[in-house]
Scaffold this active site. Structure first.
Site, PDB file in Angstrom:
ATOM      1  N   LYS A  22       0.844  -1.211   0.000  1.00 10.93           N
ATOM      2  CA  LYS A  22       0.000   0.000   0.000  1.00 10.93           C
ATOM      3  C   LYS A  22       0.876   1.257   0.000  1.00 10.93           C
ATOM      4  CE  LYS A  22      -1.719   1.788   3.947  1.00 10.93           C
ATOM      5  NZ  LYS A  22      -1.457   3.235   4.149  1.00 10.93           N
ATOM      6  N   ASN A  23       1.894   1.281   0.884  1.00  7.19           N
ATOM      7  CA  ASN A  23       2.681   2.504   1.060  1.00  7.19           C
ATOM      8  C   ASN A  23       3.707   2.721  -0.039  1.00  7.19           C
ATOM      9  OD1 ASN A  23       1.150   3.035   3.231  1.00  7.19           O
ATOM     10  ND2 ASN A  23       2.677   2.473   4.761  1.00  7.19           N
ATOM     11  N   CYS A 118      -5.981  13.061  12.344  1.00  5.90           N
ATOM     12  CA  CYS A 118      -5.646  11.645  12.134  1.00  5.90           C
ATOM     13  C   CYS A 118      -5.498  11.034  13.531  1.00  5.90           C
ATOM     14  CB  CYS A 118      -4.325  11.565  11.372  1.00  5.90           C
ATOM     15  SG  CYS A 118      -3.545   9.964  11.464  1.00  5.90           S
ATOM     16  N   ARG A 123       0.464  14.710  12.289  1.00  5.98           N
ATOM     17  CA  ARG A 123       0.906  14.475  10.916  1.00  5.98           C
ATOM     18  C   ARG A 123       1.229  15.797  10.193  1.00  5.98           C
ATOM     19  NH1 ARG A 123      -0.990   9.289   9.675  1.00  5.98           N
ATOM     20  NH2 ARG A 123       0.657   9.128   8.126  1.00  5.98           N
ATOM     21  N   ASP A 307       4.494   0.636  12.068  1.00  5.88           N
ATOM     22  CA  ASP A 307       3.260   0.031  11.541  1.00  5.88           C
ATOM     23  C   ASP A 307       3.064  -1.401  12.009  1.00  5.88           C
ATOM     24  OD1 ASP A 307       3.357   1.727   8.306  1.00  5.88           O
ATOM     25  OD2 ASP A 307       2.849   2.404  10.317  1.00  5.88           O
ATOM     26  N   ARG A 399      -8.628  -0.406   4.536  1.00  2.63           N
ATOM     27  CA  ARG A 399      -7.781   0.602   3.873  1.00  2.63           C
ATOM     28  C   ARG A 399      -6.422   0.010   3.524  1.00  2.63           C
ATOM     29  NH1 ARG A 399      -6.358   5.315   7.129  1.00  2.63           N
ATOM     30  NH2 ARG A 399      -5.104   5.625   5.275  1.00  2.63           N
TER      31      ARG A 399
HETATM   32  C1  EPZ Z   1       4.359   6.948   6.123  1.00  2.06           C
HETATM   33  O1  EPZ Z   1       3.616   8.018   6.693  1.00  2.06           O
HETATM   34  C2  EPZ Z   1       3.403   5.771   6.034  1.00  2.06           C
HETATM   35  N1  EPZ Z   1       2.279   6.115   5.166  1.00  2.06           N
HETATM   36  C3  EPZ Z   1       2.901   5.427   7.439  1.00  2.06           C
HETATM   37  O2  EPZ Z   1       2.053   4.284   7.317  1.00  2.06           O
HETATM   38  C4  EPZ Z   1       4.102   5.067   8.313  1.00  2.06           C
HETATM   39  O3  EPZ Z   1       3.663   4.788   9.619  1.00  2.06           O
HETATM   40  C5  EPZ Z   1       5.083   6.242   8.318  1.00  2.06           C
HETATM   41  O4  EPZ Z   1       5.462   6.573   6.957  1.00  2.06           O
HETATM   42  C6  EPZ Z   1       6.346   5.931   9.111  1.00  2.06           C
HETATM   43  O5  EPZ Z   1       6.967   4.815   8.588  1.00  2.06           O
HETATM   44  C7  EPZ Z   1       2.457   6.072   3.828  1.00  2.06           C
HETATM   45  O6  EPZ Z   1       3.529   5.776   3.323  1.00  2.06           O
HETATM   46  C8  EPZ Z   1       1.253   6.403   2.975  1.00  2.06           C
HETATM   47  P1  EPZ Z   1       6.518  10.313   8.243  1.00  2.06           P
HETATM   48  P2  EPZ Z   1       4.242   9.524   6.708  1.00  2.06           P
HETATM   49  O7  EPZ Z   1       6.447  11.545   7.426  1.00  2.06           O
HETATM   50  O8  EPZ Z   1       4.985   9.752   5.435  1.00  2.06           O
HETATM   51  C9  EPZ Z   1       6.776  13.599  11.616  1.00  2.06           C
HETATM   52  C10 EPZ Z   1       0.110   3.014   7.605  1.00  2.06           C
HETATM   53  O9  EPZ Z   1      -0.475   2.522   8.577  1.00  2.06           O
HETATM   54  N2  EPZ Z   1       6.765  14.570  10.505  1.00  2.06           N
HETATM   55  O10 EPZ Z   1       7.738   9.455   8.178  1.00  2.06           O
HETATM   56  O11 EPZ Z   1       3.179  10.455   7.077  1.00  2.06           O
HETATM   57  C11 EPZ Z   1       5.386  13.011  11.815  1.00  2.06           C
HETATM   58  O12 EPZ Z   1       4.623  13.833  12.652  1.00  2.06           O
HETATM   59  C12 EPZ Z   1       0.667   4.420   7.700  1.00  2.06           C
HETATM   60  O13 EPZ Z   1       0.279   2.444   6.504  1.00  2.06           O
HETATM   61  C13 EPZ Z   1       7.016  15.911  10.776  1.00  2.06           C
HETATM   62  O14 EPZ Z   1       7.228  16.292  11.927  1.00  2.06           O
HETATM   63  O15 EPZ Z   1       5.276   9.372   7.925  1.00  2.06           O
HETATM   64  C14 EPZ Z   1       5.667  11.687  12.462  1.00  2.06           C
HETATM   65  O16 EPZ Z   1       5.822  11.873  13.849  1.00  2.06           O
HETATM   66  C15 EPZ Z   1       0.475   5.025   9.074  1.00  2.06           C
HETATM   67  N3  EPZ Z   1       6.999  16.803   9.744  1.00  2.06           N
HETATM   68  C16 EPZ Z   1       7.012  11.282  11.868  1.00  2.06           C
HETATM   69  O17 EPZ Z   1       7.571  12.472  11.280  1.00  2.06           O
HETATM   70  C17 EPZ Z   1       6.759  16.420   8.456  1.00  2.06           C
HETATM   71  O18 EPZ Z   1       6.776  17.282   7.548  1.00  2.06           O
HETATM   72  C18 EPZ Z   1       6.920  10.203  10.812  1.00  2.06           C
HETATM   73  O19 EPZ Z   1       6.191  10.738   9.757  1.00  2.06           O
HETATM   74  C19 EPZ Z   1       6.503  15.058   8.198  1.00  2.06           C
HETATM   75  C20 EPZ Z   1       6.522  14.138   9.234  1.00  2.06           C
END
Ligand code: EPZ
Length: 420
Positions: A22-23, A118, A123, A307, A399
């Protein structure tokens, strides 16, 4: 509405096949906005989120055909003048923000409605926007959306990510492919999905090095063309079923797995006494001798994946001893614990840590799925709980997991989907 009804299901056996990730597929679909000509994407799982991204691509001027039987998606940009992504669509899936990079790169403007709340965290997208600004994009947030625009060209630059954000790495990587000059992303995310995206973009004609490491270098090119690509297997789906085998003390074969994508989980399962044997295109998980508890801390890849945190926690609730689960990625990813405690689990939350005291067994109960991965964890709990577990709000689970109940039935689990 529907619910899952799960009965105790000891001794699973047989094999199941993991679907495309998915991701990875969501991001690759967004990246198709960069292409001139048709993209053909294989192993596209029939998930709710995939259909949301299909609707989003269509709203942005792409012609999209999805064959769920063949798991094949064909997409072609027909109108490259649309630059607004609506709230109605972006609010259905947070990952929609990753269309911003491709829209900027190909259409010089993007106006994306900011997604709503969320369950697992705020996020934020500040790192995405920092990257775009470093590439020369004028970014403004207002009226519930974020707009990026620039004249002529984005200019390659050095970008340091305060946190190795997966989405920010993906968005900036896609934007930089058509920028003038070279872009370096430092402290980049290293998840396998990043490497899969880079592989797709490279086939399209992008010049990328270092994907899968903490420093990615991109040299901008003039144009990218449509190509065929097969999505990598879903390591989180695979990990969920590996944990299902462990918790039920079973031995199963999981097909369509890249073992190296699951090193963090394999290492923890082996530490717990579970035998994991990689095979030609999958792996055998053997927990017939049971398992002992181990502590986990979620970290960016190649650390233990957030995850799989909820699923692993369920394993710890029914094994002897006191163990710790630390969540370092998201600020609110323990909501499902209350549901587990209603099933008799003994867990104490202290900030970003959970102390789990093993109990002899969980008790079936009516519980609700608080988010995608937590929902799958409650199914695992139901497999080992005494009596019947009913899980509501299962649209969260749909999802991210293709026909989870059919795949589990295929290895002997007593689970059924019931309309309510
Ligand atoms: C991706 O989300 C995945 N989703 C998530 O999977 C996964 O948990 C996550 O990466 C971590 O591995 C998809 O790929 C569609 P991040 P993403 O940006 O990109 C902070 C699932 O269940 N952050 O690495 O949103 C944020 O708050 C989902 O399949 C900032 O502070 O994850 C979080 O604490 C859930 N500023 C951390 O980084 C930003 O601009 C990780 O977020 C972006 C992120």
């Amino acid at each position: 509405m529907e619910k899952f009804v799960v009965e105790t299901s000891p001794n699973l056996e047989g094999s199941l096949r993991v679907s495309g990730a998915k991701n990875s597929v969501l991001i690759i679909m967004a990246a198709s906005l960069l292409a001139e000509g048709e993209c053909v994407i294989e192993d596209v799982p029939d998930l709710l989120d995939v259909h949301v991204m299909i609707d989003l691509l269509r709203s942005l001027g792409s012609e999209v055909n999805y064959d769920a039987q063949k798991e094949q998606l064909r997409t072609r940009v027909m109108d490259a003048t649309i630059t607004d992504a609506s709230y109605e669509l972006t609010n259905r899936m947070r990952a929609s923000i990753v269309v911003m990079g491709p829209l900027l790169a190909r259409r010089k403007r993007a106006n994306v409605a900011l997604p709503g709340g969320c369950p697992i965290g705020a996020r934020p997208i500040d790192l995405h926007l920092k990257g775009f600004r470093r590439l020369g994009v004028n970014v403004e947030i207002g009226h519930g959306s974020v707009e990026g625009v620039f004249e002529d060209h984005m200019i390659g630059n050095n970008i340091y990510l305060d946190f190795p954000s997966v989405g920010a790495t993906e968005n900036i990587l896609m934007a930089a492919t058509l920028a003038k000059g070279t872009t370096t992303i430092e402290n980049a995310a290293q998840e396998p999905e990043i490497t899969d995206l880079a592989s797709f973009l490279t086939k399209m004609g992008a010049k990328i090095s270092g994907a899968g490491t903490s420093t990615i270098r991109i040299t901008g090119v003039e144009r990218l063309v449509g190509v065929r690509h097969q999505v990598i297997p879903d390591r989180i789906e695979a990990g969920t079923y590996m944990i299902a085998a462990a918790i039920t003390k079973s031995k199963i074969f999981i097909d369509n797995v890249v073992p190296t994508h699951l090193r963090p989980l394999i290492s923890k399962l082996e530490e717990a006494g579970v035998i994991v044997t990689p095979q030609a295109n999958g792996l055998v998980v053997d927990a017939l001798e049971g398992y002992t508890g181990v502590d986990i801390t979620t970290l960016p890849y190649p650390g233990f994946p957030t995850d799989l945190q909820a699923q692993f926690m369920v394993m710890l609730t029914v094994c002897e001893g006191l163990h710790t689960v630390r969540e370092t990625i998201f600020e609110n990813r323990f909501m499902y614990v209350n549901e587990l405690m209603r099933m008799g689990a003994k867990i104490r939350i202290d900030g970003s840590s959970a102390m789990v005291k093993g109990v002899s067994h969980l008790e079936g109960a009516q519980v609700r799925s608080t988010d995608l991965r937590a929902g799958s964890a409650l199914i695992l709990a139901g497999l080992v709980a005494t009596g019947t577990t009913e899980i509501s709000e299962i649209y969260h689970i749909d999802r991210g997991f293709v026909s989870i109940e059919k795949k589990l039935q295929g290895i002997g689990a007593n689970i059924r989907r019931v309309s309510i």
